[in-house]
Motif scaffolding. Structure first.
Motif, PDB file in Angstrom:
ATOM      1  N   ASP A 100     -24.118 -49.717 -12.460  1.00  0.00           N
ATOM      2  CA  ASP A 100     -23.802 -50.162 -11.103  1.00  0.00           C
ATOM      3  C   ASP A 100     -23.153 -51.546 -11.129  1.00  0.00           C
ATOM      4  N   ARG A 112     -23.576 -46.898  -3.134  1.00  0.00           N
ATOM      5  CA  ARG A 112     -23.036 -47.868  -4.072  1.00  0.00           C
ATOM      6  C   ARG A 112     -21.526 -47.702  -4.271  1.00  0.00           C
ATOM      7  N   LEU A 113     -21.028 -46.490  -4.077  1.00  0.00           N
ATOM      8  CA  LEU A 113     -19.620 -46.187  -4.363  1.00  0.00           C
ATOM      9  C   LEU A 113     -18.620 -47.098  -3.654  1.00  0.00           C
ATOM     10  N   LEU A 118     -19.576 -51.334 -12.747  1.00  0.00           N
ATOM     11  CA  LEU A 118     -18.568 -50.707 -11.900  1.00  0.00           C
ATOM     12  C   LEU A 118     -18.225 -51.549 -10.674  1.00  0.00           C
ATOM     13  N   GLN A 119     -19.110 -52.465 -10.313  1.00  0.00           N
ATOM     14  CA  GLN A 119     -18.814 -53.393  -9.223  1.00  0.00           C
ATOM     15  C   GLN A 119     -18.002 -54.605  -9.697  1.00  0.00           C
ATOM     16  N   SER A 120     -18.014 -54.861 -10.998  1.00  0.00           N
ATOM     17  CA  SER A 120     -17.384 -56.078 -11.497  1.00  0.00           C
ATOM     18  C   SER A 120     -16.024 -55.852 -12.153  1.00  0.00           C
ATOM     19  N   VAL A 125     -15.266 -42.888  -9.314  1.00  0.00           N
ATOM     20  CA  VAL A 125     -16.233 -42.171 -10.141  1.00  0.00           C
ATOM     21  C   VAL A 125     -15.966 -40.688  -9.922  1.00  0.00           C
ATOM     22  N   ARG A 171     -18.569 -50.128  -3.214  1.00  0.00           N
ATOM     23  CA  ARG A 171     -18.451 -51.421  -3.903  1.00  0.00           C
ATOM     24  C   ARG A 171     -17.786 -51.308  -5.277  1.00  0.00           C
ATOM     25  N   PHE A 172     -17.586 -50.077  -5.747  1.00  0.00           N
ATOM     26  CA  PHE A 172     -16.982 -49.894  -7.066  1.00  0.00           C
ATOM     27  C   PHE A 172     -15.478 -50.162  -6.987  1.00  0.00           C
ATOM     28  N   TRP A 183     -26.017 -42.095  -5.510  1.00  0.00           N
ATOM     29  CA  TRP A 183     -24.934 -43.044  -5.760  1.00  0.00           C
ATOM     30  C   TRP A 183     -24.085 -43.369  -4.537  1.00  0.00           C
TER      31      TRP A 183
END
Length: 99
Positions: A31, A60-61, A34-36, A68, A63-64, A57
């Motif tokens: 997580d 959270r998606l 994938l955010q960074s 994915v 912010r990616f 998930w």
């Protein structure tokens, strides 16, 4: 995170066996990664567990920084997919075979 970014390099793709997100699991590292960084990702999971994966998930998606992709595999014949070590071992092997 830095070590993972270096290992993936400029054109790497993150692939995992679709473990559901949990803050006490290694998936918290995925997580954060994938955010960074804009790293495309592929998760392999059981078709019968699609809803569980998406629920795990989906928050959270957004912010990616890259997509994915979810690859759904038919549940292994004769093996309880979500409730046995054999099922998870099968999923990991299939993910490796397909990549």
């Amino acid at each position: 995170i830095t070590d993972l970014c270096q290992a993936l390099g400029e054109n790497g793709v993150l692939v995992w066996d679709g473990d559901l997100f949990h803050p006490q699991s290694f998936t918290r590292v995925l997580d954060l990664l994938l955010q960074s960084k804009a790293i495309p990702a592929v998760a392999f999971y059981f078709r019968s567990g699609r809803g569980d994966f998406i629920n795990s998930w989906s928050d959270r998606l957004p912010r990616f920084l890259a997509p994915v992709h979810l690859v759904l595999l038919e549940d292994p014949p004769g093996v309880p997919a979500h409730s046995s070590d054999e099922g998870w071992l099968w999923l990991g092997r299939e993910g490796l075979r397909l990549t």
